[in-house]
Design a protein around this motif. Structure first.
Motif, PDB file in Angstrom:
ATOM      1  N   SER A 213      -4.265  16.895  16.471  1.00 15.75           N
ATOM      2  CA  SER A 213      -4.648  15.485  16.591  1.00 15.75           C
ATOM      3  C   SER A 213      -4.254  14.951  17.959  1.00 15.75           C
ATOM      4  O   SER A 213      -3.399  15.518  18.646  1.00 15.75           O
ATOM      5  CB  SER A 213      -3.962  14.650  15.515  1.00 15.75           C
ATOM      6  N   LYS A 214      -4.856  13.841  18.336  1.00 14.97           N
ATOM      7  CA  LYS A 214      -4.517  13.205  19.604  1.00 14.97           C
ATOM      8  C   LYS A 214      -3.099  12.634  19.525  1.00 14.97           C
ATOM      9  O   LYS A 214      -2.617  12.302  18.446  1.00 14.97           O
ATOM     10  CB  LYS A 214      -5.507  12.085  19.908  1.00 14.97           C
ATOM     11  N   LYS A 215      -2.466  12.494  20.678  1.00 19.73           N
ATOM     12  CA  LYS A 215      -1.082  12.018  20.726  1.00 19.73           C
ATOM     13  C   LYS A 215      -0.932  10.623  20.121  1.00 19.73           C
ATOM     14  O   LYS A 215       0.056  10.340  19.458  1.00 19.73           O
ATOM     15  CB  LYS A 215      -0.562  12.016  22.161  1.00 19.73           C
ATOM     16  N   ASP A 216      -1.916   9.760  20.349  1.00 21.05           N
ATOM     17  CA  ASP A 216      -1.816   8.414  19.795  1.00 21.05           C
ATOM     18  C   ASP A 216      -1.940   8.421  18.270  1.00 21.05           C
ATOM     19  O   ASP A 216      -1.320   7.607  17.590  1.00 21.05           O
ATOM     20  CB  ASP A 216      -2.836   7.470  20.425  1.00 21.05           C
ATOM     21  N   GLN A 217      -2.701   9.361  17.716  1.00 23.45           N
ATOM     22  CA  GLN A 217      -2.805   9.463  16.264  1.00 23.45           C
ATOM     23  C   GLN A 217      -1.510   9.994  15.662  1.00 23.45           C
ATOM     24  O   GLN A 217      -1.067   9.514  14.615  1.00 23.45           O
ATOM     25  CB  GLN A 217      -3.973  10.368  15.876  1.00 23.45           C
ATOM     26  N   ILE A 218      -0.883  10.945  16.328  1.00 22.11           N
ATOM     27  CA  ILE A 218       0.403  11.471  15.864  1.00 22.11           C
ATOM     28  C   ILE A 218       1.443  10.359  15.882  1.00 22.11           C
ATOM     29  O   ILE A 218       2.225  10.201  14.942  1.00 22.11           O
ATOM     30  CB  ILE A 218       0.844  12.666  16.733  1.00 22.11           C
ATOM     31  N   ALA A 219       1.442   9.554  16.943  1.00 23.68           N
ATOM     32  CA  ALA A 219       2.388   8.444  17.054  1.00 23.68           C
ATOM     33  C   ALA A 219       2.136   7.411  15.955  1.00 23.68           C
ATOM     34  O   ALA A 219       3.088   6.832  15.408  1.00 23.68           O
ATOM     35  CB  ALA A 219       2.267   7.793  18.429  1.00 23.68           C
TER      36      ALA A 219
ATOM     37  N   LEU B  89       0.837  -1.187   0.000  1.00 25.42           N
ATOM     38  CA  LEU B  89       0.000   0.000   0.000  1.00 25.42           C
ATOM     39  C   LEU B  89       0.879   1.247   0.000  1.00 25.42           C
ATOM     40  O   LEU B  89       1.879   1.305   0.712  1.00 25.42           O
ATOM     41  CB  LEU B  89      -0.882   0.025   1.253  1.00 25.42           C
ATOM     42  N   LYS B  90       0.496   2.236  -0.803  1.00 20.56           N
ATOM     43  CA  LYS B  90       1.189   3.516  -0.792  1.00 20.56           C
ATOM     44  C   LYS B  90       0.344   4.457   0.056  1.00 20.56           C
ATOM     45  O   LYS B  90      -0.836   4.672  -0.221  1.00 20.56           O
ATOM     46  CB  LYS B  90       1.356   4.063  -2.207  1.00 20.56           C
ATOM     47  N   ILE B  91       0.959   5.002   1.099  1.00 23.15           N
ATOM     48  CA  ILE B  91       0.251   5.852   2.045  1.00 23.15           C
ATOM     49  C   ILE B  91       0.854   7.249   1.978  1.00 23.15           C
ATOM     50  O   ILE B  91       2.068   7.410   2.046  1.00 23.15           O
ATOM     51  CB  ILE B  91       0.380   5.296   3.479  1.00 23.15           C
ATOM     52  N   LYS B  92      -0.016   8.258   1.839  1.00 24.03           N
ATOM     53  CA  LYS B  92       0.435   9.647   1.727  1.00 24.03           C
ATOM     54  C   LYS B  92      -0.250  10.484   2.794  1.00 24.03           C
ATOM     55  O   LYS B  92      -1.472  10.397   2.969  1.00 24.03           O
ATOM     56  CB  LYS B  92       0.090  10.191   0.339  1.00 24.03           C
ATOM     57  N   LEU B  93       0.522  11.290   3.502  1.00 29.44           N
ATOM     58  CA  LEU B  93      -0.032  12.195   4.506  1.00 29.44           C
ATOM     59  C   LEU B  93      -0.575  13.432   3.795  1.00 29.44           C
ATOM     60  O   LEU B  93       0.181  14.139   3.129  1.00 29.44           O
ATOM     61  CB  LEU B  93       1.043  12.585   5.527  1.00 29.44           C
ATOM     62  N   VAL B  94      -1.882  13.667   3.897  1.00 29.59           N
ATOM     63  CA  VAL B  94      -2.508  14.778   3.172  1.00 29.59           C
ATOM     64  C   VAL B  94      -3.052  15.857   4.099  1.00 29.59           C
ATOM     65  O   VAL B  94      -3.469  16.906   3.635  1.00 29.59           O
ATOM     66  CB  VAL B  94      -3.636  14.283   2.238  1.00 29.59           C
TER      67      VAL B  94
ATOM     68  N   LEU C 138       3.953   4.955  10.794  1.00 33.31           N
ATOM     69  CA  LEU C 138       3.810   4.636   9.372  1.00 33.31           C
ATOM     70  C   LEU C 138       4.959   5.216   8.554  1.00 33.31           C
ATOM     71  O   LEU C 138       5.072   4.951   7.364  1.00 33.31           O
ATOM     72  CB  LEU C 138       2.477   5.175   8.840  1.00 33.31           C
ATOM     73  N   GLY C 139       5.800   6.035   9.181  1.00 38.49           N
ATOM     74  CA  GLY C 139       6.953   6.600   8.490  1.00 38.49           C
ATOM     75  C   GLY C 139       6.673   7.937   7.831  1.00 38.49           C
ATOM     76  O   GLY C 139       7.389   8.341   6.925  1.00 38.49           O
ATOM     77  N   LEU C 140       5.650   8.627   8.309  1.00 46.86           N
ATOM     78  CA  LEU C 140       5.263   9.915   7.726  1.00 46.86           C
ATOM     79  C   LEU C 140       5.571  11.038   8.706  1.00 46.86           C
ATOM     80  O   LEU C 140       5.317  10.912   9.905  1.00 46.86           O
ATOM     81  CB  LEU C 140       3.771   9.908   7.401  1.00 46.86           C
ATOM     82  N   LYS C 141       6.124  12.143   8.188  1.00 47.99           N
ATOM     83  CA  LYS C 141       6.455  13.267   9.054  1.00 47.99           C
ATOM     84  C   LYS C 141       5.798  14.559   8.614  1.00 47.99           C
ATOM     85  O   LYS C 141       5.201  15.258   9.413  1.00 47.99           O
ATOM     86  CB  LYS C 141       7.966  13.461   9.102  1.00 47.99           C
ATOM     87  N   LYS C 142       5.906  14.890   7.333  1.00 49.38           N
ATOM     88  CA  LYS C 142       5.365  16.136   6.816  1.00 49.38           C
ATOM     89  C   LYS C 142       4.236  15.853   5.826  1.00 49.38           C
ATOM     90  O   LYS C 142       4.156  14.769   5.255  1.00 49.38           O
ATOM     91  CB  LYS C 142       6.443  16.922   6.064  1.00 49.38           C
ATOM     92  N   ILE C 143       3.397  16.862   5.600  1.00 47.91           N
ATOM     93  CA  ILE C 143       2.351  16.741   4.585  1.00 47.91           C
ATOM     94  C   ILE C 143       3.029  16.489   3.235  1.00 47.91           C
ATOM     95  O   ILE C 143       4.007  17.141   2.894  1.00 47.91           O
ATOM     96  CB  ILE C 143       1.491  18.013   4.525  1.00 47.91           C
ATOM     97  N   GLY C 144       2.518  15.535   2.503  1.00 51.83           N
ATOM     98  CA  GLY C 144       3.083  15.189   1.204  1.00 51.83           C
ATOM     99  C   GLY C 144       4.022  14.001   1.251  1.00 51.83           C
ATOM    100  O   GLY C 144       4.359  13.437   0.217  1.00 51.83           O
ATOM    101  N   ASP C 145       4.453  13.607   2.447  1.00 50.03           N
ATOM    102  CA  ASP C 145       5.312  12.432   2.564  1.00 50.03           C
ATOM    103  C   ASP C 145       4.546  11.183   2.146  1.00 50.03           C
ATOM    104  O   ASP C 145       3.362  11.040   2.449  1.00 50.03           O
ATOM    105  CB  ASP C 145       5.791  12.244   4.013  1.00 50.03           C
ATOM    106  N   GLU C 146       5.248  10.285   1.450  1.00 57.48           N
ATOM    107  CA  GLU C 146       4.651   9.018   1.028  1.00 57.48           C
ATOM    108  C   GLU C 146       5.519   7.874   1.521  1.00 57.48           C
ATOM    109  O   GLU C 146       6.730   8.012   1.644  1.00 57.48           O
ATOM    110  CB  GLU C 146       4.562   8.938  -0.497  1.00 57.48           C
ATOM    111  N   THR C 147       4.900   6.753   1.799  1.00 52.25           N
ATOM    112  CA  THR C 147       5.619   5.554   2.197  1.00 52.25           C
ATOM    113  C   THR C 147       4.907   4.337   1.619  1.00 52.25           C
ATOM    114  O   THR C 147       3.714   4.379   1.345  1.00 52.25           O
ATOM    115  CB  THR C 147       5.715   5.451   3.734  1.00 52.25           C
TER     116      THR C 147
END
Length: 58
Positions: free
Chosen positions: A14-20, A3-8, A25-34
């Protein structure tokens, strides 16, 4: 299959658990894909942050 996952959307407010989860998933900034394996663990993480990410088949 993978699966290709992109942070949009930002994790600000967001809640701390969602940020974690996004970071796990390996995403840090908007636009990052993994590319992650298509398994139950990854699908559970995606379900938790589905409002922040965009998912497609790699």
């Amino acid at each position: 299959m993978a699966l290709k996952i992109k942070l949009v959307k930002s994790t600000i407010g967001s809640k701390k658990d969602q940020i974690a989860t996004v970071e796990a998933l390996g995403l840090k900034k908007i636009g990052d894909e993994t590319i992650q394996p298509d398994n139950a663990s990854t699908k559970g993480k995606i379900k938790k942050v589905v409002h922040l990410v965009e998912v497609s088949e790699a």
